[in-house]
Design an enzyme around this catalytic site. Structure first.
Site, PDB file in Angstrom:
ATOM      1  N   GLU A 347       0.800  -1.227   0.000  1.00  0.00           N
ATOM      2  CA  GLU A 347       0.000   0.000   0.000  1.00  0.00           C
ATOM      3  C   GLU A 347       0.835   1.281   0.000  1.00  0.00           C
ATOM      4  O   GLU A 347       0.424   2.291   0.578  1.00  0.00           O
ATOM      5  CB  GLU A 347      -0.976  -0.012   1.187  1.00  0.00           C
ATOM      6  CG  GLU A 347      -1.968  -1.149   1.114  1.00  0.00           C
ATOM      7  CD  GLU A 347      -3.018  -1.107   2.196  1.00  0.00           C
ATOM      8  OE1 GLU A 347      -4.203  -1.249   1.854  1.00  0.00           O
ATOM      9  OE2 GLU A 347      -2.677  -0.952   3.380  1.00  0.00           O
ATOM     10  N   TYR A 348       1.967   1.259  -0.631  1.00  0.00           N
ATOM     11  CA  TYR A 348       2.780   2.470  -0.705  1.00  0.00           C
ATOM     12  C   TYR A 348       2.308   3.338  -1.859  1.00  0.00           C
ATOM     13  O   TYR A 348       2.023   2.836  -2.949  1.00  0.00           O
ATOM     14  CB  TYR A 348       4.259   2.118  -0.883  1.00  0.00           C
ATOM     15  CG  TYR A 348       5.180   3.310  -0.711  1.00  0.00           C
ATOM     16  CD1 TYR A 348       5.364   3.879   0.547  1.00  0.00           C
ATOM     17  CD2 TYR A 348       5.843   3.873  -1.797  1.00  0.00           C
ATOM     18  CE1 TYR A 348       6.201   4.978   0.715  1.00  0.00           C
ATOM     19  CE2 TYR A 348       6.685   4.970  -1.636  1.00  0.00           C
ATOM     20  CZ  TYR A 348       6.853   5.514  -0.367  1.00  0.00           C
ATOM     21  OH  TYR A 348       7.679   6.602  -0.205  1.00  0.00           O
TER      22      TYR A 348
END
Length: 535
Positions: A347-348
């Site tokens: 989830e970057y």
């Protein structure tokens, strides 16, 4: 084209914060059609087998019973210190299960004596149907009216056979008799596990010790502990007020202040977890999550945070951020005995090039520390292709949208099933099974190769290592405790144990009858804090 100096925030639905449409699927859409359904890994199981969860794979009955009496003694080959430690623990568990005080464990003779329960590892033992899985975790359990013999090619199989013996005793009418016969047992998948998010909520050492015992009771062999995380959305957008935690406490002054003030595990406590897990054939898989979900690290070192620390992302344009994470893993990895260390990487929201560089750098660093790197599958949404990524990283397939199993498989990664729509619990949320997983669906329809939305893979896919289910404590301000979490997990422990072990329901047993069996067996002996609430 983006540059290394551009910064991005996370966008789109999170693993922990679903869109309304996907929440509806997670809450009620799991019973619909799937591309693949649970398929039996072996032919139907043995008739008349004693009650064990997961069910025994093979059973051949014989005449008579073995009676456990105060004269019963657990014995092991002379000089096998690991089996002797198991024999001592098993004797204590037998005493708790039967109510009888037994003789102290000892060394086995050349021939089994009356009243003995022999535990032995024989690396030459093999089983054609069980194959590699039998070599790693299989066992032969032979019960005669005179003695009991347990043999496995490896230590784990012997442990699982002792769980079977204790469960058979628990389910027997008098609690002290074992039916004569021979059981041959082995799992269908290498990894069978549970992940607990302790980053967002503190869980006591006693609870974690109990869960090591409970997981072993049902032959799960992987307990992943998610050691850091933070509130999904900060209060009024102010990250300085958001909850965050890192749960390992080092006595090295260089790391003073990093451990969470509301609870953390020091080295001695962690070593105790590792000792107990090794005894019970459970692997502790540590997870330290970055470069997102990293507020605990940013608060400790604001200079490595995105937007000057006003974020839960590391600033991967700053080389100091990756250097910090390398130092962190270098310091704490000696605590970890698992061959696998999970480094998050989900989830970057930053540039693809920066993410790929971090992903590969940390994988190489962990391998240099002697560990197999594992990460959350996120390449489908982060952007780019799988080209240039380290393919030796073991992927956790948690979201079809972020990186589904078929794409992971096509791109050449080994992987595990921890699908959010099927296997996530967020306690008391209105998404991700806030009241516990759908046990009937899991029992009747699911197996480790089954994924929703037409993403199922072939049964027995050699790249699929197995499955885990997870508890995410997203609701950091909700009023609940660790025993409430246990209440949500307990209802499907037996179901998931059965389906991960055999990839099929218990032979000839429907869901309701199976759950009655699970409730009767309880959670096993030796518990400090957790109690059976379903019996």
């Amino acid at each position: 084209m983006v540059t290394e100096n551009e910064t991005f925030h996370r966008t789109g639905p999170s693993r922990r914060a679903l869109t309304a449409g996907f929440a509806a699927l997670a809450a009620g859409g799991l019973g619909g059609p799937l591309a693949g359904r649970a398929t039996a890994a072996t032919p139907p199981g043995p008739a008349g087998a004693p009650t064990v969860v997961p069910a025994l794979r093979e059973w051949t009955g014989a005449q008579g019973t073995f009676e456990v009496t105060p004269a019963t003694r657990v014995v092991v080959p002379h000089g096998d210190a690991r089996l002797l430690a198991l024999a001592r623990a098993f004797t204590t568990e037998l005493e708790e299960t039967t109510g009888l005080r037994l003789r102290r464990p000892g060394s086995a003779g050349h021939r089994p004596r009356a009243g003995e329960i022999t535990l032995a590892v024989d690396p030459s033992d093999h089983h054609p149907r069980g194959g590699e899985r039998y070599r790693d975790e299989g066992s032969r359990l032979t019960v005669t009216p005179r003695h009991v013999s347990v043999t496995g090619p490896a230590y784990a199989g012997v442990v699982w056979a002792t769980r079977s013996l204790l469960q058979i005793l628990t389910g027997s009418p008098r609690g002290d008799a074992l039916p004569a016969g021979t059981a041959v047992d082995w799992p269908a998948y290498a990894r069978r596990g549970f992940m607990l998010d302790v980053g967002r909520r503190w869980f006591s050492p006693a609870f974690l010790r109990d869960y090591i015992r409970v997981l072993s009771w049902y032959k799960f062999n992987d307990f992943q502990i998610h050691l850091n995380d933070n509130e999904i959305e900060p209060p009024d957008g102010d990250w300085s007020r958001a909850q965050c935690a890192f749960r390992l406490a080092s006595d090295d002054p260089a790391w003073a202040g990093l451990a969470a003030a509301d609870g953390s595990f020091d080295r001695a406590t962690w070593d105790g977890f590792e000792d107990l897990a090794a005894l019970h054939a459970v692997r502790l898989t540590p997870e330290i999550d970055a470069p997102a979900h990293s507020l605990a690290f940013v608060r400790f070192r604001p200079d490595i945070g995105l937007d000057g620390g006003a974020s839960d992302h590391l600033d991967l344009a700053n080389p100091a951020a990756t250097a910090f994470m390398k130092d962190l893993f270098t310091h704490f990895t000696p605590w970890f005995r698992s061959p696998v260390v999970h480094y998050g990487a989900d989830e970057y929201g930053g540039p693809v090039e920066q993410y790929r560089g971090y992903f590969n750098a940390m994988a190489a660093h962990l391998r240099g520390l002697g560990k197999q790197p594992a990460a959350w599958g996120s390449l489908g949404r982060i952007g780019g292709t799988a080209d240039g990524y380290d393919k030796s990283v073991r992927m956790y397939s948690w979201s079809n949208g972020w990186y589904g199993p078929r794409a992971i498989r096509k791109d050449g990664f080994e992987y595990l099933n921890i699908n959010d729509a099927t296997l996530y619990i967020v306690p008391f949320a209105d998404y991700y099974h806030g009241d516990g997983l759908d046990g009937r669906y899991l029992y009747d329809e699911w197996a480790p190769h089954v994924f929703p939305d037409g993403q199922s893979v072939p049964p027995g896919d050699p790249a699929l290592h197995g499955a885990l289910f997870a508890v995410w404590n997203d609701l950091v301000h909700e009023d609940y405790d660790e025993l409430d979490v246990h209440g949500l997990v307990e209802g499907t422990l037996g179901v998931l144990a059965q389906k991960m072990w055999a990839a099929a329901p218990a032979p000839g047993t429907g869901y309701d009858a199976f759950q009655e069996r699970v409730a009767a067996l309880g959670l096993g002996p030796g518990l400090e804090r957790v109690r059976n609430t379903s019996g």
